[in-house]
Design an enzyme around this catalytic site. Structure first.
Site, PDB file in Angstrom:
ATOM      1  CG  LEU A   1      29.495  39.665  32.781  1.00 59.63           C
ATOM      2  CD1 LEU A   1      28.623  39.113  31.286  1.00 59.63           C
ATOM      3  CD2 LEU A   1      29.865  38.316  32.753  1.00 59.63           C
TER       4      LEU A   1
ATOM      5  CB  THR B   1      36.561  48.728  43.116  1.00 64.32           C
ATOM      6  OG1 THR B   1      36.985  47.884  43.460  1.00 64.32           O
ATOM      7  CG2 THR B   1      37.007  49.921  42.377  1.00 64.32           C
TER       8      THR B   1
ATOM      9  CE1 TYR C   1      43.130  41.345  47.215  1.00 67.77           C
ATOM     10  CE2 TYR C   1      45.288  41.122  46.822  1.00 67.77           C
ATOM     11  CZ  TYR C   1      44.173  41.807  46.552  1.00 67.77           C
ATOM     12  OH  TYR C   1      43.480  41.560  45.218  1.00 67.77           O
TER      13      TYR C   1
END
Ligand code: NAI
Length: 396
Positions: free
Chosen positions: A73, A274, A234
């Site tokens: 996307l 990232t 996390y």
């Protein structure tokens, strides 16, 4: 146009086509330098345009001569407005793949939807006939459920009480304490719906139903565990619940692939810069310290090194090494005792003043800008570039 970075918090609003092209070429050259892998031949990568998914596509194509279909996307360019980086990455990946005589086509749209699954299956039926590896590498903050139309938003919250710890603004290097209130059942449900295994299973069921999975096919999704320093937010937080769900889904997919002798794996990867990870509190500070320690020990890897090793040393070997919970571990070097002990020591000492020396903030920062094609060696950023780059094999 001349394209400069324009950042807002942990995102960059612009991307540089030439820098993205160079990043793709560098990754291809790395894979080629490691030699051939007796790996997959027809690969579908869901989340193929950046991070671990892009590295998986490059490794499949240039390590194993595979035909690839990439789903992602991304925002296309318009006059005077650059595309998102994954658009440029995909355009240049395809250009290089086609030059090398490799099949490569792409689909840009919402992978969670039925429509994109149908479009992908139609393309496979018409052109590749079957797929022998499916990589599931989506990272998204939201998911519109394809059956109910309900929109879910994932959250990054602890679950065992209020979480207080240091975090860094990686643009300024300023360390401050953050406090995050714990999530509730609703938060867990939302996060699991977005980042858990349901959509992976939906993809695999749809592919199997359409008879486009090869005998002995494999599928891999990516997970993360990480250190004690980050676990409250996390692995023991809402996102950790989603990863538990993803990992459990691997077993149910393997069961459903029994007739085909197929297998689903989860690979636990290393923490890396990232677009997805820069949005998680505390992780950028952890990564800055981790990079420092791993670089000093000469065991630092980026996405491409990780995925090349996943394919050559784990997935396409006679026996795939797994841990007690059935997961592939390529976070093995990150999780080494000596590495974790040194990061924990640095964590206790680090302040805004000492971070440039104790951590690798510079490396973090460079990797962040690299994601968008900036600060890439050899690129002249004062030069005009054409932002209107098209993806040659994009399916309409
Ligand atoms: P990324 O942000 O670089 O890549 C995400 C990909 O998903 C892109 O190709 C994007 O276009 C695609 N995408 C997002 N929403 C989509 C949608 N609705 N439809 C189609 N495509 C969509 O993320 P990264 O970091 O490579 O993450 C991939 C996986 O790896 C995630 O499961 C993540 O949790 C996992 N992972 C990441 C680690 C890290 O440190 N970055 C460490 C270990 C695992």
């Amino acid at each position: 146009m001349i394209i400069e970075p324009r950042t807002r918090g942990f995102i960059c609003l612009t991307a540089h086509p030439k820098g993205c092209e160079q990043n793709v070429i560098d990754q291809i050259e790395y894979v080629q330098s490691k030699g051939n892998i007796d790996g997959p031949k027809k690969v579908l990568v869901i989340g193929a345009s950046t991070g671990f998914g892009l590295a998986s596509r490059i490794t499949s194509a240039f390590g194993s001569d595979a035909a690839t279909i990439g789903v992602f996307l991304e925002k296309p360019p318009s006059e005077g407005r650059p595309a998102s980086p994954g658009w440029y990455n995909s355009a240049y990946f395809e250009e290089q793949a086609h030059k090398a005589g490799l099949y490569a086509k792409s689909i840009n749209g919402d992978a969670f939807s039925h429509a994109i699954k149908d479009q992908t299956i139609k393309l496979i039926k018409e052109e590749l006939k079957e797929i022998d590896l499916v990589i599931y590498s989506l990272a998204s903050p939201v998911r519109t459920h394809p059956d109910s139309g309900e929109r879910f938003k994932s959250v990054l919250k602890p679950l065992e009480g209020t979480f207080r710890n240091n975090t860094v603004d990686f643009h300024t290097g300023k360390i401050s304490e953050i406090s995050i209130e714990p999530g509730n059942e609703e938060d867990i449900k939302n996060t699991v719906t977005v980042m858990g295994g349901e959509d992976w299973k939906m993809w695999m069921d749809a592919l199997q139903k359409a008879n486009v999975l090869a005998e002995g096919c494999k599928t891999v999704a990516y997970s993360y565990i990480g250190s004690e320093l980050t676990e409250a937010v996390y692995r023991k937080g809402t996102i950790g619940k989603a990863k538990d769900d993803l990992e459990a889904t691997a077993f149910s997919i393997t069961d459903s692939l029994e007739k085909l002798n197929g297998k689903a794996y989860v690979s636990v990867n290393k923490a890396l810069v990232t677009q997805a990870s820069s949005a998680i509190p505390v992780i950028p500070l952890y990564i800055s310290l981790l990079y420092k320690v791993m670089k000093e020990k000469n065991i630092h890897e980026g996405c491409i090194e990780q995925i090349q090793r996943l394919f050559s040393d784990r997935l396409y070997t006679s026996t795939t090494e797994i841990d007690d919970e059935g997961r592939i571990r390529i976070d093995d070097w990150e999780m080494r005792e000596d590495v974790q002990a040194e990061v924990a020591e640095l964590w206790k000492k680090v302040t805004t003043e000492t971070l440039p020396k104790l951590g690798d903030l510079e490396g973090y920062n460079k990797d962040f800008f690299n994601l968008f094609g900036f600060k890439v060696a050899g690129i002249d950023y004062d030069k005009e570039v054409n932002e209107m780059v098209q993806i040659p094999g994009l399916q309409e």
